[in-house]
Design a protein around this motif. Sequence first.
Motif, PDB file in Angstrom:
ATOM      1  N   ARG A  21      -4.100  -9.489  -3.933  1.00  0.00           N
ATOM      2  CA  ARG A  21      -4.965  -8.570  -3.178  1.00  0.00           C
ATOM      3  C   ARG A  21      -4.544  -8.514  -1.716  1.00  0.00           C
ATOM      4  O   ARG A  21      -5.364  -8.492  -0.802  1.00  0.00           O
ATOM      5  N   ASP A  22      -3.235  -8.439  -1.512  1.00  0.00           N
ATOM      6  CA  ASP A  22      -2.625  -8.438  -0.178  1.00  0.00           C
ATOM      7  C   ASP A  22      -2.352  -6.995   0.257  1.00  0.00           C
ATOM      8  O   ASP A  22      -1.257  -6.481   0.070  1.00  0.00           O
ATOM      9  N   VAL A  23      -3.361  -6.356   0.827  1.00  0.00           N
ATOM     10  CA  VAL A  23      -3.241  -4.952   1.223  1.00  0.00           C
ATOM     11  C   VAL A  23      -2.119  -4.765   2.238  1.00  0.00           C
ATOM     12  O   VAL A  23      -1.295  -3.855   2.099  1.00  0.00           O
ATOM     13  N   ALA A  24      -2.040  -5.621   3.242  1.00  0.00           N
ATOM     14  CA  ALA A  24      -0.993  -5.487   4.257  1.00  0.00           C
ATOM     15  C   ALA A  24       0.391  -5.639   3.634  1.00  0.00           C
ATOM     16  O   ALA A  24       1.322  -4.915   3.988  1.00  0.00           O
ATOM     17  N   GLY A  25       0.538  -6.561   2.691  1.00  0.00           N
ATOM     18  CA  GLY A  25       1.806  -6.745   2.010  1.00  0.00           C
ATOM     19  C   GLY A  25       2.204  -5.531   1.195  1.00  0.00           C
ATOM     20  O   GLY A  25       3.380  -5.163   1.139  1.00  0.00           O
ATOM     21  N   ILE A  26       1.244  -4.894   0.569  1.00  0.00           N
ATOM     22  CA  ILE A  26       1.505  -3.678  -0.209  1.00  0.00           C
ATOM     23  C   ILE A  26       1.904  -2.545   0.722  1.00  0.00           C
ATOM     24  O   ILE A  26       2.917  -1.870   0.500  1.00  0.00           O
ATOM     25  N   ILE A  27       1.136  -2.324   1.762  1.00  0.00           N
ATOM     26  CA  ILE A  27       1.396  -1.234   2.697  1.00  0.00           C
ATOM     27  C   ILE A  27       2.791  -1.369   3.310  1.00  0.00           C
ATOM     28  O   ILE A  27       3.495  -0.378   3.516  1.00  0.00           O
ATOM     29  N   ALA A  28       3.239  -2.597   3.563  1.00  0.00           N
ATOM     30  CA  ALA A  28       4.553  -2.825   4.167  1.00  0.00           C
ATOM     31  C   ALA A  28       5.697  -2.367   3.264  1.00  0.00           C
ATOM     32  O   ALA A  28       6.806  -2.127   3.741  1.00  0.00           O
ATOM     33  N   LEU A  29       5.441  -2.202   1.986  1.00  0.00           N
ATOM     34  CA  LEU A  29       6.476  -1.766   1.037  1.00  0.00           C
ATOM     35  C   LEU A  29       6.643  -0.255   0.998  1.00  0.00           C
ATOM     36  O   LEU A  29       7.594   0.248   0.392  1.00  0.00           O
ATOM     37  N   PHE A  30       5.731   0.487   1.644  1.00  0.00           N
ATOM     38  CA  PHE A  30       5.712   1.945   1.585  1.00  0.00           C
ATOM     39  C   PHE A  30       6.184   2.564   2.896  1.00  0.00           C
ATOM     40  O   PHE A  30       5.834   2.084   3.973  1.00  0.00           O
ATOM     41  N   ALA A  31       6.947   3.648   2.788  1.00  0.00           N
ATOM     42  CA  ALA A  31       7.377   4.423   3.956  1.00  0.00           C
ATOM     43  C   ALA A  31       6.154   5.076   4.598  1.00  0.00           C
ATOM     44  O   ALA A  31       5.116   5.273   3.955  1.00  0.00           O
ATOM     45  N   GLU A  32       6.292   5.447   5.846  1.00  0.00           N
ATOM     46  CA  GLU A  32       5.183   6.003   6.633  1.00  0.00           C
ATOM     47  C   GLU A  32       4.504   7.192   5.955  1.00  0.00           C
ATOM     48  O   GLU A  32       3.284   7.239   5.873  1.00  0.00           O
ATOM     49  N   ALA A  33       5.245   8.154   5.472  1.00  0.00           N
ATOM     50  CA  ALA A  33       4.661   9.376   4.906  1.00  0.00           C
ATOM     51  C   ALA A  33       4.606   9.347   3.381  1.00  0.00           C
ATOM     52  O   ALA A  33       4.586  10.383   2.733  1.00  0.00           O
ATOM     53  N   GLY A  46      -2.266  10.090   0.598  1.00  0.00           N
ATOM     54  CA  GLY A  46      -1.426   9.282   1.459  1.00  0.00           C
ATOM     55  C   GLY A  46      -1.477   7.847   0.962  1.00  0.00           C
ATOM     56  O   GLY A  46      -2.543   7.359   0.591  1.00  0.00           O
ATOM     57  N   ALA A  47      -0.330   7.182   0.921  1.00  0.00           N
ATOM     58  CA  ALA A  47      -0.269   5.844   0.334  1.00  0.00           C
ATOM     59  C   ALA A  47      -1.167   4.849   1.056  1.00  0.00           C
ATOM     60  O   ALA A  47      -1.871   4.069   0.415  1.00  0.00           O
ATOM     61  N   ARG A  48      -1.151   4.869   2.359  1.00  0.00           N
ATOM     62  CA  ARG A  48      -1.888   3.834   3.088  1.00  0.00           C
ATOM     63  C   ARG A  48      -3.391   3.893   2.835  1.00  0.00           C
ATOM     64  O   ARG A  48      -3.978   2.890   2.430  1.00  0.00           O
ATOM     65  N   PRO A  49      -4.047   5.038   3.000  1.00  0.00           N
ATOM     66  CA  PRO A  49      -5.486   5.040   2.697  1.00  0.00           C
ATOM     67  C   PRO A  49      -5.763   4.895   1.197  1.00  0.00           C
ATOM     68  O   PRO A  49      -6.725   4.238   0.798  1.00  0.00           O
ATOM     69  N   GLY A  50      -4.913   5.495   0.367  1.00  0.00           N
ATOM     70  CA  GLY A  50      -5.126   5.421  -1.077  1.00  0.00           C
ATOM     71  C   GLY A  50      -5.019   3.998  -1.601  1.00  0.00           C
ATOM     72  O   GLY A  50      -5.849   3.557  -2.405  1.00  0.00           O
ATOM     73  N   LEU A  51      -4.006   3.280  -1.155  1.00  0.00           N
ATOM     74  CA  LEU A  51      -3.823   1.908  -1.622  1.00  0.00           C
ATOM     75  C   LEU A  51      -4.858   0.964  -1.038  1.00  0.00           C
ATOM     76  O   LEU A  51      -5.308   0.034  -1.696  1.00  0.00           O
ATOM     77  N   THR A  52      -5.251   1.204   0.199  1.00  0.00           N
ATOM     78  CA  THR A  52      -6.294   0.382   0.812  1.00  0.00           C
ATOM     79  C   THR A  52      -7.580   0.505   0.003  1.00  0.00           C
ATOM     80  O   THR A  52      -8.241  -0.500  -0.294  1.00  0.00           O
ATOM     81  N   ARG A  53      -7.922   1.726  -0.400  1.00  0.00           N
ATOM     82  CA  ARG A  53      -9.124   1.966  -1.208  1.00  0.00           C
ATOM     83  C   ARG A  53      -8.972   1.333  -2.601  1.00  0.00           C
ATOM     84  O   ARG A  53      -9.869   0.656  -3.093  1.00  0.00           O
ATOM     85  N   LEU A  54      -7.812   1.537  -3.222  1.00  0.00           N
ATOM     86  CA  LEU A  54      -7.568   1.025  -4.569  1.00  0.00           C
ATOM     87  C   LEU A  54      -7.632  -0.503  -4.609  1.00  0.00           C
ATOM     88  O   LEU A  54      -8.362  -1.084  -5.416  1.00  0.00           O
ATOM     89  N   VAL A  55      -6.887  -1.150  -3.740  1.00  0.00           N
ATOM     90  CA  VAL A  55      -6.831  -2.611  -3.742  1.00  0.00           C
ATOM     91  C   VAL A  55      -8.168  -3.196  -3.291  1.00  0.00           C
ATOM     92  O   VAL A  55      -8.639  -4.196  -3.841  1.00  0.00           O
ATOM     93  N   GLY A  56      -8.795  -2.563  -2.322  1.00  0.00           N
ATOM     94  CA  GLY A  56     -10.096  -3.030  -1.852  1.00  0.00           C
ATOM     95  C   GLY A  56     -11.173  -2.949  -2.920  1.00  0.00           C
ATOM     96  O   GLY A  56     -12.139  -3.706  -2.897  1.00  0.00           O
ATOM     97  N   GLY A  57     -10.995  -2.059  -3.894  1.00  0.00           N
ATOM     98  CA  GLY A  57     -11.970  -1.899  -4.970  1.00  0.00           C
ATOM     99  C   GLY A  57     -11.737  -2.793  -6.169  1.00  0.00           C
ATOM    100  O   GLY A  57     -12.513  -2.772  -7.122  1.00  0.00           O
ATOM    101  N   LEU A  58     -10.674  -3.585  -6.122  1.00  0.00           N
ATOM    102  CA  LEU A  58     -10.393  -4.474  -7.255  1.00  0.00           C
ATOM    103  C   LEU A  58     -11.397  -5.619  -7.295  1.00  0.00           C
ATOM    104  O   LEU A  58     -11.698  -6.224  -6.266  1.00  0.00           O
ATOM    105  N   PRO A  59     -11.900  -5.929  -8.477  1.00  0.00           N
ATOM    106  CA  PRO A  59     -12.805  -7.082  -8.566  1.00  0.00           C
ATOM    107  C   PRO A  59     -12.022  -8.390  -8.447  1.00  0.00           C
ATOM    108  O   PRO A  59     -10.829  -8.446  -8.746  1.00  0.00           O
ATOM    109  N   ASP A  60     -12.699  -9.433  -7.999  1.00  0.00           N
ATOM    110  CA  ASP A  60     -12.072 -10.753  -7.955  1.00  0.00           C
ATOM    111  C   ASP A  60     -11.576 -11.106  -9.345  1.00  0.00           C
ATOM    112  O   ASP A  60     -12.230 -10.813 -10.350  1.00  0.00           O
TER     113      ASP A  60
END
Length: 123
Positions: A21-33, A46-60
């Motif tokens: 659940r490492d959002v910053a680590g995931i975002i670092a793998l994606f290009a800006e646009a 957009g990858a950054r908001p989409g992935l932040t929402r997706l990963v943030g919604g994952l249950p423990d």
Amino acid sequence: MPSEAQMRTVMQAYLDALNNRDVAGIIALFAEASTVEDPVGSGVHGARPGLTRLVGGLPDGATFTLDTPIRASHGSGAAMAFTVRMVLDGKPIQIRSLDVMQFDDEGLITEMKAYYGPSDITS
């Protein structure tokens, strides 16, 4: 163009970051646009908001496990089949997905598409 090894390494890092659940680590793998469509047919974001929402919604306790080795291409794309297991509202859920990613020359992901439909989600 990225090498096969580079694409496989980035995709494995993506899966590992999902498991942590490492959002910053995931975002670092994606290009800006970069963009994500998860699942295909639900709209491109957009990858950054989409992935932040997706990963943030994952249950423990959600886990992501490869079903087959990561596959690269002769070009700048690669794919991986994996299974997500989680518990939602006390019910175990399993999603089988095939994620296809495109890469830029630096080896960053420019596009991610997740292929799964209603029959790929079981409880």
